[in-house]
Design a protein around this motif. Structure first.
Motif, PDB file in Angstrom:
ATOM      1  N   HIS A 132     -11.120  26.150   1.921  1.00  0.00           N
ATOM      2  CA  HIS A 132     -12.505  26.545   1.727  1.00  0.00           C
ATOM      3  C   HIS A 132     -12.663  27.337   0.434  1.00  0.00           C
ATOM      4  O   HIS A 132     -13.651  27.167  -0.286  1.00  0.00           O
ATOM      5  CB  HIS A 132     -12.994  27.381   2.907  1.00  0.00           C
ATOM      6  N   ALA A 133     -11.719  28.209   0.168  1.00  0.00           N
ATOM      7  CA  ALA A 133     -11.792  28.989  -1.074  1.00  0.00           C
ATOM      8  C   ALA A 133     -11.812  28.069  -2.287  1.00  0.00           C
ATOM      9  O   ALA A 133     -12.540  28.306  -3.261  1.00  0.00           O
ATOM     10  CB  ALA A 133     -10.622  29.965  -1.148  1.00  0.00           C
ATOM     11  N   ALA A 134     -11.032  27.011  -2.247  1.00  0.00           N
ATOM     12  CA  ALA A 134     -10.995  26.069  -3.368  1.00  0.00           C
ATOM     13  C   ALA A 134     -12.316  25.338  -3.545  1.00  0.00           C
ATOM     14  O   ALA A 134     -12.594  24.817  -4.640  1.00  0.00           O
ATOM     15  CB  ALA A 134      -9.859  25.068  -3.163  1.00  0.00           C
ATOM     16  N   ALA A 135     -13.121  25.303  -2.482  1.00  0.00           N
ATOM     17  CA  ALA A 135     -14.415  24.620  -2.538  1.00  0.00           C
ATOM     18  C   ALA A 135     -15.567  25.612  -2.624  1.00  0.00           C
ATOM     19  O   ALA A 135     -16.712  25.283  -2.267  1.00  0.00           O
ATOM     20  CB  ALA A 135     -14.588  23.734  -1.309  1.00  0.00           C
ATOM     21  N   ALA A 136     -15.315  26.819  -3.101  1.00  0.00           N
ATOM     22  CA  ALA A 136     -16.298  27.896  -3.089  1.00  0.00           C
ATOM     23  C   ALA A 136     -17.539  27.555  -3.916  1.00  0.00           C
ATOM     24  O   ALA A 136     -17.534  26.662  -4.770  1.00  0.00           O
ATOM     25  CB  ALA A 136     -15.668  29.184  -3.606  1.00  0.00           C
ATOM     26  N   VAL A 137     -18.590  28.314  -3.666  1.00  0.00           N
ATOM     27  CA  VAL A 137     -19.866  28.089  -4.335  1.00  0.00           C
ATOM     28  C   VAL A 137     -19.721  28.160  -5.846  1.00  0.00           C
ATOM     29  O   VAL A 137     -20.282  27.318  -6.571  1.00  0.00           O
ATOM     30  CB  VAL A 137     -20.907  29.110  -3.837  1.00  0.00           C
ATOM     31  N   ASP A 138     -18.983  29.145  -6.368  1.00  0.00           N
ATOM     32  CA  ASP A 138     -18.902  29.271  -7.828  1.00  0.00           C
ATOM     33  C   ASP A 138     -18.224  28.066  -8.467  1.00  0.00           C
ATOM     34  O   ASP A 138     -18.575  27.652  -9.571  1.00  0.00           O
ATOM     35  CB  ASP A 138     -18.230  30.578  -8.238  1.00  0.00           C
ATOM     36  N   VAL A 139     -17.257  27.476  -7.783  1.00  0.00           N
ATOM     37  CA  VAL A 139     -16.592  26.275  -8.298  1.00  0.00           C
ATOM     38  C   VAL A 139     -17.562  25.099  -8.296  1.00  0.00           C
ATOM     39  O   VAL A 139     -17.681  24.365  -9.291  1.00  0.00           O
ATOM     40  CB  VAL A 139     -15.351  25.939  -7.446  1.00  0.00           C
ATOM     41  N   GLN A 140     -18.261  24.911  -7.199  1.00  0.00           N
ATOM     42  CA  GLN A 140     -19.163  23.765  -7.100  1.00  0.00           C
ATOM     43  C   GLN A 140     -20.410  23.919  -7.950  1.00  0.00           C
ATOM     44  O   GLN A 140     -20.991  22.921  -8.404  1.00  0.00           O
ATOM     45  CB  GLN A 140     -19.529  23.522  -5.633  1.00  0.00           C
ATOM     46  N   ASP A 141     -20.826  25.156  -8.187  1.00  0.00           N
ATOM     47  CA  ASP A 141     -21.964  25.390  -9.083  1.00  0.00           C
ATOM     48  C   ASP A 141     -21.716  24.779 -10.457  1.00  0.00           C
ATOM     49  O   ASP A 141     -22.632  24.239 -11.087  1.00  0.00           O
ATOM     50  CB  ASP A 141     -22.191  26.895  -9.240  1.00  0.00           C
ATOM     51  N   ARG A 142     -20.474  24.872 -10.935  1.00  0.00           N
ATOM     52  CA  ARG A 142     -20.145  24.419 -12.291  1.00  0.00           C
ATOM     53  C   ARG A 142     -19.890  22.921 -12.378  1.00  0.00           C
ATOM     54  O   ARG A 142     -19.785  22.380 -13.479  1.00  0.00           O
ATOM     55  CB  ARG A 142     -18.904  25.175 -12.795  1.00  0.00           C
ATOM     56  N   ASP A 143     -19.787  22.259 -11.247  1.00  0.00           N
ATOM     57  CA  ASP A 143     -19.452  20.837 -11.223  1.00  0.00           C
ATOM     58  C   ASP A 143     -20.703  20.026 -10.891  1.00  0.00           C
ATOM     59  O   ASP A 143     -21.183  20.051  -9.761  1.00  0.00           O
ATOM     60  CB  ASP A 143     -18.368  20.588 -10.159  1.00  0.00           C
ATOM     61  N   PRO A 144     -21.240  19.285 -11.846  1.00  0.00           N
ATOM     62  CA  PRO A 144     -22.474  18.526 -11.568  1.00  0.00           C
ATOM     63  C   PRO A 144     -22.293  17.461 -10.494  1.00  0.00           C
ATOM     64  O   PRO A 144     -23.274  17.028  -9.888  1.00  0.00           O
ATOM     65  CB  PRO A 144     -22.817  17.902 -12.930  1.00  0.00           C
ATOM     66  N   ASP A 145     -21.057  17.043 -10.227  1.00  0.00           N
ATOM     67  CA  ASP A 145     -20.803  16.012  -9.226  1.00  0.00           C
ATOM     68  C   ASP A 145     -20.414  16.587  -7.864  1.00  0.00           C
ATOM     69  O   ASP A 145     -20.040  15.840  -6.957  1.00  0.00           O
ATOM     70  CB  ASP A 145     -19.682  15.077  -9.710  1.00  0.00           C
ATOM     71  N   SER A 146     -20.497  17.888  -7.714  1.00  0.00           N
ATOM     72  CA  SER A 146     -20.075  18.522  -6.462  1.00  0.00           C
ATOM     73  C   SER A 146     -21.047  18.201  -5.326  1.00  0.00           C
ATOM     74  O   SER A 146     -22.192  17.796  -5.545  1.00  0.00           O
ATOM     75  CB  SER A 146     -19.999  20.040  -6.634  1.00  0.00           C
ATOM     76  N   MET A 147     -20.567  18.420  -4.110  1.00  0.00           N
ATOM     77  CA  MET A 147     -21.424  18.259  -2.939  1.00  0.00           C
ATOM     78  C   MET A 147     -22.606  19.219  -3.005  1.00  0.00           C
ATOM     79  O   MET A 147     -23.737  18.863  -2.661  1.00  0.00           O
ATOM     80  CB  MET A 147     -20.615  18.486  -1.662  1.00  0.00           C
ATOM     81  N   LEU A 148     -22.383  20.437  -3.443  1.00  0.00           N
ATOM     82  CA  LEU A 148     -23.445  21.428  -3.513  1.00  0.00           C
ATOM     83  C   LEU A 148     -24.581  20.948  -4.407  1.00  0.00           C
ATOM     84  O   LEU A 148     -25.759  20.997  -4.030  1.00  0.00           O
ATOM     85  CB  LEU A 148     -22.884  22.761  -4.018  1.00  0.00           C
ATOM     86  N   ASN A 149     -24.246  20.477  -5.600  1.00  0.00           N
ATOM     87  CA  ASN A 149     -25.291  20.015  -6.505  1.00  0.00           C
ATOM     88  C   ASN A 149     -25.921  18.709  -6.032  1.00  0.00           C
ATOM     89  O   ASN A 149     -27.110  18.461  -6.269  1.00  0.00           O
ATOM     90  CB  ASN A 149     -24.730  19.881  -7.920  1.00  0.00           C
TER      91      ASN A 149
END
Length: 548
Positions: free
Chosen positions: A433-450
């Protein structure tokens, strides 16, 4: 992000998206290892940025925490673990400033054994609250009065030496069942609900709302003709009974009407948790006439079954049987194994999470999203020695309980405990989960979060996906094909591949359709044939007159 407008739109909640926050695990603001109201307030900008409309807060009321807040000791106060009433007021004020609605969890069917009502009730058989809970004499041989079972295992009856009677508990022994046949109990709950509505609460989620009333004659339940494994694990004998006497009693209808009348005074919305042998029958009953619950959800998408047939059947059955109601489709919450693990297994990739979200938000109904699913989190593996959930402890090792979906929200990959707390978290942070944290996904335009942010924005731009009628097309498993129609708008077509293998099939309705590009989803339709890669999806539009 622009939220929905509620002006001149009494059915605004049908266009809305609900986001569930489990307060213990969202954000800890004071370093004690447990999330709190101030922590949630700090993260409201993040929640608003997702594009959701309603924030459902799991219980934060005063409680001994035997069931982590679902055992309430004071309906009109905040537990010090979570903060104060002033903290709650600040949370509501900030949420409203961001265009967010606040929904609280109403746990009415039972209390904590430390609630003053129960303390008084168990003291004697003739005190003013002696009839506020469900008490019964033993059978001549000393056994409980009937065969009712607790959801959490064993008999639903507990012997009390003070009154020399049994009391009913549908869940933990420490969660005695209130007697809703007593009108004073009903009024006490209405008074408590008014307390929160007056503080600005916009909605209520009705926990265990089928349990309010019991059969006055205390008749035993018969064996189940079909074992229920949708609401309880298959190692739990609770599913072996047909629960026709211990819940879903007809007296609940007029009580829900009283609740609704009060909600309407404040323009507030309600959603009911329906866990019964025939959930659709209860949904139809509890929403008929527009004067009871606004919407309901069941556990039918919270099971391990992930097939196009199952999803289509659930939606079509709802449309057919619940004609006066409105669905809220949920694929994850604080009681279910996380959807990534439940539907995808241990090796599922974010592609599954994107597919599931797109499908969920394309169904007719109000979606309910669970915290962390926007990060494609898997079920955490909590070792027995760190387990907190009493349900898991009782059914270990075949069922590990609900802790795996309740571990802390990961905010910063490189911070201690992923930025959730400066102390020791009440449950461990899963390393993945830490590896998938919000700050990591915020920076990745292809992330699940975005992807979630983009797809929610897309849904908001397409009224067909919020208010349109729904129809399904025959497609080979594991493909799900549907259409959303709204007067005056082009029809939206959508196809989903619910598997990790490519699939293609003929769908003549797509011939000549204008494809909608959805970043993060792959699929094509040419000359009436749809081709989808693993966990792929395709969206297109056709003029309404030719959408059939």
């Amino acid at each position: 992000m622009t939220q929905i407008s509620t002006l001149d739109n009494p059915n605004w909640w049908r266009d809305a998206i609900i986001y569930q926050v489990y307060p213990r695990s969202y954000q800890d603001s004071n370093g004690d290892g447990v999330g709190d109201l101030n922590g949630i307030t700090e993260r409201l900008d993040y929640i608003a940025g997702l594009g959701v409309d309603i924030v459902w807060l799991s219980p934060f009321f005063k409680s001994p925490m035997a069931d982590f807040g679902y055992d309430i000791a004071d309906y009109c106060d905040v537990d010090p673990l979570f903060g104060t009433l002033a903290d709650f007021d600040r949370l509501v004020a900030k949420a409203h400033g961001l265009g967010l609605k606040i929904m609280i969890d109403q746990v009415m069917s039972h209390t904590a054994e430390t609630h003053p009502w129960f303390v008084e009730s168990r003291a004697s058989r003739d005190n003013p609250k002696s009839d506020w809970y469900v008490w019964a004499d033993p059978l001549p041989d000393g056994n409980p009065p009937n065969n009712w079972l607790s959801v959490f295992g064993g008999s639903a009856w507990q012997w009390d030496t003070r009154r020399k009677q049994y009391y009913l508990h549908n869940f933990l022994v420490s969660q005695p069942q209130l007697n809703f046949h007593n009108p004073l109990v009903q009024q006490a709950h209405l008074d408590a609900q008014r307390f929160w509505l007056a503080r600005g609460v916009d909605g209520v989620r009705m926990d265990a709302c089928v349990f309010h009333f019991h059969d006055r004659q205390l008749r035993s339940n018969p064996p189940a003709l079909v074992r229920d494994t949708s609401t309880v694990t298959d190692v739990n004998p609770y599913g072996m009974q047909a629960h026709i006497y211990d819940k879903t009693q007809p007296e609940n209808i007029p009580f829900l009407e009283r609740l609704r009348a009060q909600l309407d005074e404040f323009g507030a919305v309600s959603i009911g948790e329906i866990s019964s042998d025939d959930a659709l029958a209860q949904m139809a009953e509890y929403m008929a006439g527009g004067n009871k619950l606004h919407m309901c959800y069941s556990f039918n998408f919270l099971t391990p079954v992930f097939t196009a047939h199952h999803i289509r059947t659930q939606v079509e059955d709802f449309e057919r049987r619940v004609q006066e109601g409105w669905a809220s489709w949920s694929v994850g919450n604080h009681d279910a194994i996380r959807v990534m693990t439940r539907w995808g297994g241990p090796d599922a990739t974010p592609a599954l999470a994107k597919l599931v979200l797109a499908m969920q938000l394309s169904l007719k109904g109000t979606p309910c999203l669970y915290q962390g699913d926007e990060l494609a989190l898997h079920e955490a593996d909590v070792p027995f020695e760190l387990l907190q959930d009493p349900y898991g402890k009782a059914f270990w090792p075949e069922f590990k309980g609900r802790d795996g979906c309740r571990t802390p929200m990961p905010w910063e990959a490189d911070a201690p405990h992923a930025g959730f707390t400066g102390g020791t978290p009440w449950l461990p942070v899963e390393p993945s989960h830490a590896a998938a944290a919000v700050d990591v996904q915020d920076r990745d335009p292809d992330s699940m979060l975005n992807f979630q942010r983009r797809f929610i924005a897309l849904r908001r731009s397409l009224p067909q996906l919020t208010r349109g009628e729904i129809a399904f097309f025959d497609a080979p498993e594991p493909a799900l094909a549907l259409r959303r129609d709204l007067d005056g708008e082009a029809s939206v077509l959508a196809a989903f591949n619910l598997s990790d293998a490519p699939v293609s099939f003929d769908w003549p309705a797509t011939d000549g359709a204008a494809q909608m590009a959805v970043a993060g989803l792959q699929g094509s339709a040419e000359r009436g044939r749809v081709t989808l890669p693993p966990y792929g999806a395709w969206f297109g539009t056709v003029p309404a007159a030719t959408g059939a």
